[in-house]
Design a protein around this motif. Structure first.
Motif, PDB file in Angstrom:
ATOM      1  N   LEU A 153      38.627 -32.282  43.244  1.00 12.47           N
ATOM      2  CA  LEU A 153      37.624 -32.970  42.434  1.00 12.47           C
ATOM      3  C   LEU A 153      37.879 -32.779  40.939  1.00 12.47           C
ATOM      4  O   LEU A 153      37.641 -33.694  40.147  1.00 12.47           O
ATOM      5  CB  LEU A 153      36.213 -32.501  42.806  1.00 12.47           C
ATOM      6  N   LEU A 154      38.379 -31.607  40.541  1.00 11.84           N
ATOM      7  CA  LEU A 154      38.726 -31.391  39.134  1.00 11.84           C
ATOM      8  C   LEU A 154      39.816 -32.360  38.697  1.00 11.84           C
ATOM      9  O   LEU A 154      39.775 -32.903  37.598  1.00 11.84           O
ATOM     10  CB  LEU A 154      39.182 -29.945  38.912  1.00 11.84           C
ATOM     11  N   LYS A 155      40.782 -32.587  39.571  1.00 10.80           N
ATOM     12  CA  LYS A 155      41.871 -33.514  39.260  1.00 10.80           C
ATOM     13  C   LYS A 155      41.358 -34.952  39.262  1.00 10.80           C
ATOM     14  O   LYS A 155      41.699 -35.738  38.376  1.00 10.80           O
ATOM     15  CB  LYS A 155      43.021 -33.333  40.247  1.00 10.80           C
ATOM     16  N   LEU A 156      40.532 -35.290  40.230  1.00  9.32           N
ATOM     17  CA  LEU A 156      39.974 -36.637  40.317  1.00  9.32           C
ATOM     18  C   LEU A 156      39.146 -36.972  39.078  1.00  9.32           C
ATOM     19  O   LEU A 156      39.164 -38.100  38.594  1.00  9.32           O
ATOM     20  CB  LEU A 156      39.122 -36.763  41.584  1.00  9.32           C
ATOM     21  N   ASN A 157      38.439 -35.980  38.551  1.00 10.89           N
ATOM     22  CA  ASN A 157      37.574 -36.185  37.387  1.00 10.89           C
ATOM     23  C   ASN A 157      38.283 -35.901  36.059  1.00 10.89           C
ATOM     24  O   ASN A 157      37.630 -35.760  35.021  1.00 10.89           O
ATOM     25  CB  ASN A 157      36.312 -35.323  37.511  1.00 10.89           C
ATOM     26  N   ASN A 158      39.621 -35.811  36.105  1.00  9.55           N
ATOM     27  CA  ASN A 158      40.444 -35.629  34.907  1.00  9.55           C
ATOM     28  C   ASN A 158      40.168 -34.341  34.147  1.00  9.55           C
ATOM     29  O   ASN A 158      40.373 -34.269  32.934  1.00  9.55           O
ATOM     30  CB  ASN A 158      40.318 -36.841  33.980  1.00  9.55           C
ATOM     31  N   LYS A 159      39.727 -33.305  34.848  1.00  8.31           N
ATOM     32  CA  LYS A 159      39.555 -31.993  34.217  1.00  8.31           C
ATOM     33  C   LYS A 159      40.889 -31.238  34.233  1.00  8.31           C
ATOM     34  O   LYS A 159      41.151 -30.430  33.353  1.00  8.31           O
ATOM     35  CB  LYS A 159      38.478 -31.172  34.942  1.00  8.31           C
ATOM     36  N   THR A 160      41.692 -31.494  35.272  1.00  8.30           N
ATOM     37  CA  THR A 160      43.056 -30.976  35.368  1.00  8.30           C
ATOM     38  C   THR A 160      43.932 -32.138  35.814  1.00  8.30           C
ATOM     39  O   THR A 160      43.431 -33.152  36.304  1.00  8.30           O
ATOM     40  CB  THR A 160      43.174 -29.801  36.376  1.00  8.30           C
ATOM     41  N   GLU A 161      45.246 -31.988  35.643  1.00 15.39           N
ATOM     42  CA  GLU A 161      46.159 -33.082  35.961  1.00 15.39           C
ATOM     43  C   GLU A 161      46.780 -32.915  37.345  1.00 15.39           C
ATOM     44  O   GLU A 161      47.012 -31.799  37.798  1.00 15.39           O
ATOM     45  CB  GLU A 161      47.272 -33.157  34.917  1.00 15.39           C
ATOM     46  N   PHE A 162      47.079 -34.041  37.972  1.00 19.80           N
ATOM     47  CA  PHE A 162      47.820 -34.023  39.222  1.00 19.80           C
ATOM     48  C   PHE A 162      49.271 -33.675  38.936  1.00 19.80           C
ATOM     49  O   PHE A 162      49.839 -34.119  37.936  1.00 19.80           O
ATOM     50  CB  PHE A 162      47.783 -35.414  39.903  1.00 19.80           C
ATOM     51  N   LYS A 163      49.865 -32.873  39.811  1.00 15.76           N
ATOM     52  CA  LYS A 163      51.298 -32.586  39.733  1.00 15.76           C
ATOM     53  C   LYS A 163      52.058 -33.782  40.305  1.00 15.76           C
ATOM     54  O   LYS A 163      51.507 -34.557  41.092  1.00 15.76           O
ATOM     55  CB  LYS A 163      51.639 -31.353  40.564  1.00 15.76           C
ATOM     56  N   ALA A 164      53.312 -33.905  39.947  1.00 16.93           N
ATOM     57  CA  ALA A 164      54.144 -35.017  40.440  1.00 16.93           C
ATOM     58  C   ALA A 164      54.197 -35.013  41.967  1.00 16.93           C
ATOM     59  O   ALA A 164      54.108 -36.070  42.597  1.00 16.93           O
ATOM     60  CB  ALA A 164      55.544 -34.933  39.857  1.00 16.93           C
ATOM     61  N   SER A 165      54.317 -33.847  42.571  1.00 18.74           N
ATOM     62  CA  SER A 165      54.377 -33.768  44.034  1.00 18.74           C
ATOM     63  C   SER A 165      53.062 -34.227  44.667  1.00 18.74           C
ATOM     64  O   SER A 165      53.063 -34.856  45.729  1.00 18.74           O
ATOM     65  CB  SER A 165      54.713 -32.346  44.488  1.00 18.74           C
ATOM     66  N   GLU A 166      51.950 -33.949  44.019  1.00 24.28           N
ATOM     67  CA  GLU A 166      50.643 -34.380  44.530  1.00 24.28           C
ATOM     68  C   GLU A 166      50.502 -35.898  44.419  1.00 24.28           C
ATOM     69  O   GLU A 166      49.956 -36.538  45.326  1.00 24.28           O
ATOM     70  CB  GLU A 166      49.515 -33.681  43.771  1.00 24.28           C
ATOM     71  N   ILE A 167      51.004 -36.464  43.330  1.00 27.08           N
ATOM     72  CA  ILE A 167      50.965 -37.918  43.156  1.00 27.08           C
ATOM     73  C   ILE A 167      51.786 -38.585  44.252  1.00 27.08           C
ATOM     74  O   ILE A 167      51.342 -39.566  44.862  1.00 27.08           O
ATOM     75  CB  ILE A 167      51.468 -38.314  41.750  1.00 27.08           C
ATOM     76  N   ASP A 168      52.964 -38.044  44.531  1.00 27.89           N
ATOM     77  CA  ASP A 168      53.809 -38.601  45.599  1.00 27.89           C
ATOM     78  C   ASP A 168      53.093 -38.556  46.945  1.00 27.89           C
ATOM     79  O   ASP A 168      53.089 -39.536  47.693  1.00 27.89           O
ATOM     80  CB  ASP A 168      55.138 -37.855  45.693  1.00 27.89           C
ATOM     81  N   LYS A 169      52.481 -37.426  47.253  1.00 30.09           N
ATOM     82  CA  LYS A 169      51.759 -37.280  48.534  1.00 30.09           C
ATOM     83  C   LYS A 169      50.588 -38.254  48.614  1.00 30.09           C
ATOM     84  O   LYS A 169      50.349 -38.861  49.657  1.00 30.09           O
ATOM     85  CB  LYS A 169      51.257 -35.851  48.711  1.00 30.09           C
ATOM     86  N   LEU A 170      49.841 -38.386  47.513  1.00 29.62           N
ATOM     87  CA  LEU A 170      48.702 -39.304  47.497  1.00 29.62           C
ATOM     88  C   LEU A 170      49.143 -40.747  47.681  1.00 29.62           C
ATOM     89  O   LEU A 170      48.497 -41.504  48.405  1.00 29.62           O
ATOM     90  CB  LEU A 170      47.916 -39.166  46.188  1.00 29.62           C
ATOM     91  N   CYS A 171      50.234 -41.122  47.041  1.00 25.41           N
ATOM     92  CA  CYS A 171      50.725 -42.499  47.180  1.00 25.41           C
ATOM     93  C   CYS A 171      51.083 -42.798  48.630  1.00 25.41           C
ATOM     94  O   CYS A 171      50.775 -43.883  49.137  1.00 25.41           O
ATOM     95  CB  CYS A 171      51.917 -42.728  46.262  1.00 25.41           C
ATOM     96  N   LYS A 172      51.708 -41.861  49.287  1.00 26.35           N
ATOM     97  CA  LYS A 172      52.063 -42.055  50.698  1.00 26.35           C
ATOM     98  C   LYS A 172      50.819 -42.061  51.578  1.00 26.35           C
ATOM     99  O   LYS A 172      50.660 -42.925  52.438  1.00 26.35           O
ATOM    100  CB  LYS A 172      53.032 -40.964  51.150  1.00 26.35           C
ATOM    101  N   LEU A 173      49.938 -41.101  51.357  1.00 30.39           N
ATOM    102  CA  LEU A 173      48.734 -40.969  52.179  1.00 30.39           C
ATOM    103  C   LEU A 173      47.808 -42.176  52.038  1.00 30.39           C
ATOM    104  O   LEU A 173      47.251 -42.653  53.024  1.00 30.39           O
ATOM    105  CB  LEU A 173      47.988 -39.691  51.800  1.00 30.39           C
ATOM    106  N   LEU A 174      47.670 -42.677  50.811  1.00 28.21           N
ATOM    107  CA  LEU A 174      46.737 -43.768  50.541  1.00 28.21           C
ATOM    108  C   LEU A 174      47.422 -45.131  50.524  1.00 28.21           C
ATOM    109  O   LEU A 174      46.791 -46.141  50.233  1.00 28.21           O
ATOM    110  CB  LEU A 174      46.017 -43.525  49.206  1.00 28.21           C
ATOM    111  N   ASN A 175      48.716 -45.141  50.813  1.00 25.34           N
ATOM    112  CA  ASN A 175      49.507 -46.373  50.854  1.00 25.34           C
ATOM    113  C   ASN A 175      49.437 -47.131  49.524  1.00 25.34           C
ATOM    114  O   ASN A 175      49.250 -48.343  49.499  1.00 25.34           O
ATOM    115  CB  ASN A 175      49.058 -47.252  52.022  1.00 25.34           C
ATOM    116  N   LEU A 176      49.594 -46.388  48.432  1.00 24.02           N
ATOM    117  CA  LEU A 176      49.600 -46.993  47.105  1.00 24.02           C
ATOM    118  C   LEU A 176      51.012 -47.478  46.798  1.00 24.02           C
ATOM    119  O   LEU A 176      51.974 -46.746  46.990  1.00 24.02           O
ATOM    120  CB  LEU A 176      49.158 -45.971  46.048  1.00 24.02           C
ATOM    121  N   LYS A 177      51.124 -48.691  46.302  1.00 19.95           N
ATOM    122  CA  LYS A 177      52.436 -49.289  46.035  1.00 19.95           C
ATOM    123  C   LYS A 177      53.087 -48.739  44.776  1.00 19.95           C
ATOM    124  O   LYS A 177      54.297 -48.665  44.676  1.00 19.95           O
ATOM    125  CB  LYS A 177      52.317 -50.812  45.933  1.00 19.95           C
ATOM    126  N   ASP A 178      52.272 -48.399  43.774  1.00 24.29           N
ATOM    127  CA  ASP A 178      52.840 -47.816  42.563  1.00 24.29           C
ATOM    128  C   ASP A 178      51.913 -46.700  42.063  1.00 24.29           C
ATOM    129  O   ASP A 178      50.829 -46.501  42.588  1.00 24.29           O
ATOM    130  CB  ASP A 178      53.081 -48.866  41.477  1.00 24.29           C
TER     131      ASP A 178
END
Length: 65
Positions: free
Chosen positions: A33-58
């Motif tokens: 939730l801290l990352k979602l609310n921009n209190k902390t940043e997502f790591k590159a590895s977390e962004i990759d996992k989220l894109c795969k999990l949520l089927n985000l194209k970019d």
């Protein structure tokens, strides 16, 4: 800065809970939730996992202004 609303929309469309997504990222729900609310940043590895999990194209929602 993450586009919180676009990411929340993608989460809602996925049918997964924020708690499930946090677990997939190996984060506590509060940590996610801290990352979602921009209190902390997502790591590159977390962004990759989220894109795969949520089927985000970019990754543009993670780099909004």
């Amino acid at each position: 800065m993450t586009d919180k609303y676009a990411l929340e929309d993608a989460i809602n469309r996925s049918g997964k809970t924020k708690k499930e997504i946090a677990a997939h990222l190996e984060l506590s729900e509060q940590g996610f939730l801290l990352k979602l609310n921009n209190k902390t940043e997502f790591k590159a590895s977390e962004i990759d996992k989220l894109c795969k999990l949520l089927n985000l194209k970019d990754k543009k929602i993670f780099f909004a202004e």
